[in-house]
Scaffold this motif. Structure first.
Motif, PDB file in Angstrom:
ATOM      1  N   GLN A 131       0.689  -1.545  -0.133  1.00  0.00           N
ATOM      2  CA  GLN A 131       0.244  -0.367  -0.422  1.00  0.00           C
ATOM      3  C   GLN A 131       0.668   1.408  -0.352  1.00  0.00           C
ATOM      4  O   GLN A 131       0.433   2.554  -0.326  1.00  0.00           O
ATOM      5  CB  GLN A 131      -1.042  -0.365   1.145  1.00  0.00           C
ATOM      6  CG  GLN A 131      -1.752  -1.388   1.507  1.00  0.00           C
ATOM      7  CD  GLN A 131      -3.027  -0.931   1.962  1.00  0.00           C
ATOM      8  OE1 GLN A 131      -3.804  -0.446   1.409  1.00  0.00           O
ATOM      9  NE2 GLN A 131      -3.015  -0.851   3.679  1.00  0.00           N
ATOM     10  N   ALA A 132       1.845   1.296   0.552  1.00  0.00           N
ATOM     11  CA  ALA A 132       2.906   2.431   0.768  1.00  0.00           C
ATOM     12  C   ALA A 132       3.155   2.527  -0.489  1.00  0.00           C
ATOM     13  O   ALA A 132       3.677   4.090  -1.225  1.00  0.00           O
ATOM     14  CB  ALA A 132       3.622   1.788   2.064  1.00  0.00           C
ATOM     15  N   LYS A 133       3.683   1.594  -1.267  1.00  0.00           N
ATOM     16  CA  LYS A 133       4.176   1.779  -2.674  1.00  0.00           C
ATOM     17  C   LYS A 133       2.986   2.677  -3.726  1.00  0.00           C
ATOM     18  O   LYS A 133       3.459   3.337  -4.778  1.00  0.00           O
ATOM     19  CB  LYS A 133       4.800   0.718  -3.447  1.00  0.00           C
ATOM     20  CG  LYS A 133       6.312   0.394  -2.213  1.00  0.00           C
ATOM     21  CD  LYS A 133       6.890  -1.153  -2.573  1.00  0.00           C
ATOM     22  CE  LYS A 133       8.376  -0.604  -2.113  1.00  0.00           C
ATOM     23  NZ  LYS A 133       8.825  -0.755  -1.479  1.00  0.00           N
ATOM     24  N   VAL A 134       2.121   2.039  -3.467  1.00  0.00           N
ATOM     25  CA  VAL A 134       0.778   1.800  -4.275  1.00  0.00           C
ATOM     26  C   VAL A 134       0.388   3.969  -4.337  1.00  0.00           C
ATOM     27  O   VAL A 134       0.384   4.246  -5.147  1.00  0.00           O
ATOM     28  CB  VAL A 134      -0.469   1.360  -4.057  1.00  0.00           C
ATOM     29  CG1 VAL A 134      -1.766   2.170  -4.528  1.00  0.00           C
ATOM     30  CG2 VAL A 134      -0.228  -0.013  -4.826  1.00  0.00           C
ATOM     31  N   LYS A 135      -0.062   4.177  -3.009  1.00  0.00           N
ATOM     32  CA  LYS A 135       0.419   5.352  -2.550  1.00  0.00           C
ATOM     33  C   LYS A 135       1.355   6.456  -3.014  1.00  0.00           C
ATOM     34  O   LYS A 135       0.808   7.725  -4.015  1.00  0.00           O
ATOM     35  CB  LYS A 135       0.359   5.534  -0.936  1.00  0.00           C
ATOM     36  CG  LYS A 135      -0.169   7.057  -0.620  1.00  0.00           C
ATOM     37  CD  LYS A 135      -0.474   7.083   0.992  1.00  0.00           C
ATOM     38  CE  LYS A 135      -0.771   8.669   1.400  1.00  0.00           C
ATOM     39  NZ  LYS A 135      -1.240   8.929   2.762  1.00  0.00           N
ATOM     40  N   LYS A 136       2.744   6.076  -2.490  1.00  0.00           N
ATOM     41  CA  LYS A 136       3.841   6.792  -2.876  1.00  0.00           C
ATOM     42  C   LYS A 136       3.366   6.976  -4.455  1.00  0.00           C
ATOM     43  O   LYS A 136       4.724   8.348  -5.066  1.00  0.00           O
ATOM     44  CB  LYS A 136       5.068   6.250  -2.154  1.00  0.00           C
ATOM     45  CG  LYS A 136       6.543   7.222  -2.307  1.00  0.00           C
ATOM     46  CD  LYS A 136       7.435   6.110  -1.627  1.00  0.00           C
ATOM     47  CE  LYS A 136       9.021   7.471  -2.044  1.00  0.00           C
ATOM     48  NZ  LYS A 136      10.047   7.102  -1.044  1.00  0.00           N
TER      49      LYS A 136
END
Length: 551
Positions: free
Chosen positions: A152-157
């Protein structure tokens, strides 16, 4: 139109997802466990507070079954350091069901259909998951990404939500955990004999107009030769697939290996048939001009790759499509042996009417399906945490690619070096050990996606120069989600292939001068007679339906 205070499905997902903490008991609605399953009883071995950037370590030793795509270049070995180190770091033992690469898709279908698939089913390319959605054999993984903080962090960033929307099905969910890229990685472009250009006072072209000028100058100097003879014509339905792909990119259209019958017209806000658009016609006219003026060898569209290479080595041509690997291993290596003083360079994709762009949608890679059987197991949460760490954390991705620091590689900042005596894809032909074959790292089942620093960490100087230039370009918009329902999908499949065959055949006839451009309207009529408009209407109907249902 949403009222103030209402949230779309995607906004709910974003709000619930990016808390940085995996919610272990989530069952809720929307994209966070909407099937009503209570995950509180599926936490055997899970970490209570698992966060992005933290190594996953199972609370007790566990094992998970997975399908393994066995690459003949580096056949699987049970003795690989990879397996042992995964267990040492995480407490998880992977149990691979090994399937030869050539049989992988067929075997995968049989296993899923029979209910015998392992829990984890990696190396699946979208839309390869679609046939298994209706039966319920695979999980709607978008319902469980709240268990995956690194993902999720990579999707958001990296702002990957539009790409993920493009793989959602008609129920608004997606069934594949794709590899995630920070930036688009480009593969193919033109290469030129730079020593020949220098002799003629020519510089490497930056635009397609300049490519044309360089080819004209080469033709003037060598009137009995075709300056450009190309390759990659016999390995896909679209001859010169690489050339058409990167030329199409310059015109903002999907062509060659990237060809799709259906494209989204951002101005008209609707889907159209790709091979009938003005941009596609302009691309065809440019190629037609190159062939008509004998700047591009017409045999390019039928010859084997070896024939194109032999023409380059025999100095019958001076320009050829390349990727960074063949540039070094095929062209430069062989030219230096055969032609004194020969030099060859690959250029960033020349610019065309669309400007400095790269094709959209290329930041997702093949990924993982999860068997529905896995959800029935009390270790489900631990499994999803493990998948998140191994495939999506910075540490896991670095481990899968390079191995164990101090044992297989050393690192200074973003610079990775293999330990002496270890080779990767021929980097040291005399090395007694190979990172893939002997240790199990850089395995395509586990190694894909990641930050640009990691993806580029094994680039040769040529590839780094090319990719850095391409990475500065703007990504073309991604086609919006327009998932077809199962009955629609069956109908679209029947129409798709005859239309694609006709579009490609007509494209080549125009390019080769076998049909005059005055027959363009006839070309469109031929496509209409094969249900072109019905296919376009089907996709637009799906697009409008998805918009309405998903805010």
């Amino acid at each position: 139109m949403m009222n103030e205070g209402q949230l779309s499905r995607r906004q709910i997902l974003a709000a619930a997802g990016f808390t940085g903490l995996a919610v272990l008991t989530g069952c809720g609605s929307g994209d966070d466990g909407g099937d009503g399953k209570d995950l509180s009883k599926k936490q055997n071995g899970a970490m209570k507070e698992y966060r992005a950037g933290q190594r996953f370590k199972a609370a007790k030793p566990l094992s998970f079954s997975m399908l393994h795509n066995d690459n003949p270049v580096y056949p699987m070995k049970s003795s690989w350091l990879f397996w042992k180190e995964v267990t040492r770091r995480t407490g998880i033992t992977l149990k691979p069901l090994d399937v030869p690469l050539a049989d992988y898709e067929k075997k995968r279908s049989v296993l899923i259909g029979a209910g015998d698939a392992p829990f984890l089913i990696p190396k699946t390319y979208h839309p390869g998951e679609v046939p298994f959605v209706a039966s319920g054999a695979i999980l709607p993984v978008s319902e469980y990404v709240h268990l995956m903080p690194n993902y999720q962090a990579k999707v958001k960033k990296w702002q990957l939500e539009p790409e993920l929307d493009s793989i959602r099905q008609s129920d608004g969910k997606y069934y594949l955990l794709p590899g995630l890229h920070e930036k688009v990685k480009s593969g193919y472009s033109l290469s030129f004999r730079t020593d020949t250009l220098e002799k003629l006072g020519l510089t490497l072209p930056e635009t397609w107009d300049q490519v044309y000028d360089v080819l004209k100058a080469l033709k003037s100097e060598y009137p009995d030769k075709y300056p450009w003879s190309d390759r990659w014509s016999t390995n896909s339905p679209f001859p010169c697939g690489a050339l058409f792909q990167y030329l199409g990119q310059a015109y903002g259209v999907k062509a060659g290996w990237a060809y799709d019958n259906i494209s989204f017209d951002g101005s008209a806000k609707k889907f159209v048939f790709t091979a009938t658009t003005d941009a596609y016609r302009q691309m065809v006219e440019f190629m037609r001009k190159l062939v008509a003026e004998k700047l591009l060898d017409p045999e390019s569209f039928t010859q084997q790759d070896d024939q194109a290479l032999q023409k380059l080595l025999a100095e019958k041509s001076y320009v050829i499509s390349a990727n960074p690997q063949v540039l070094v291993q095929d062209y430069r290596y062989n030219l230096e042996k055969q032609v004194k003083g020969a030099k060859i360079e690959m250029v960033p994709v020349p610019l065309g009417p669309a400007g400095p762009v790269v094709l959209g949608g290329a930041r997702l890679e093949n990924g993982i399906m999860v068997s529905s059987k896995a959800l029935k197991n009390d270790t489900f949460v631990a499994m999803m945490q493990f998948v998140d760490w191994l495939w999506y954390s910075d540490e896991g991705q670095t481990f899968c690619k390079w191995g164990v620091e101090g044992q297989t590689y050393t690192r200074t900042g973003d610079q990775f070096r293999l330990k002496p005596g270890i080779s990767l894809m021929g980097s040291d032909p005399d090395a007694p050990k190979d990172l893939q074959k002997d240790f199990g790292f850089f395995n395509g089942v586990f190694t894909y996606g990641g930050s640009w620093a990691l993806v580029s960490s094994n680039f040769s100087p040529d590839e780094k120069k090319f990719q850095d230039a391409m990475a500065q370009r703007t990504q073309l918009p991604i086609d919006p989600a327009h998932p077809l329902q199962s009955v629609e999908q069956e109908q679209a499949t029947l129409w798709d292939t005859p239309l694609k065959d006709t579009a490609i055949q007509n494209t080549l006839q125009f390019v080769l001068g076998k049909r005059p451009m005055s027959e363009w309207d006839q070309h469109i009529s031929e496509l209409k007679s094969k249900n072109m408009q019905q296919l376009v209407d089907l996709h637009n109907k799906a697009y409008e339906r998805f918009k309405k249902d998903n805010g």
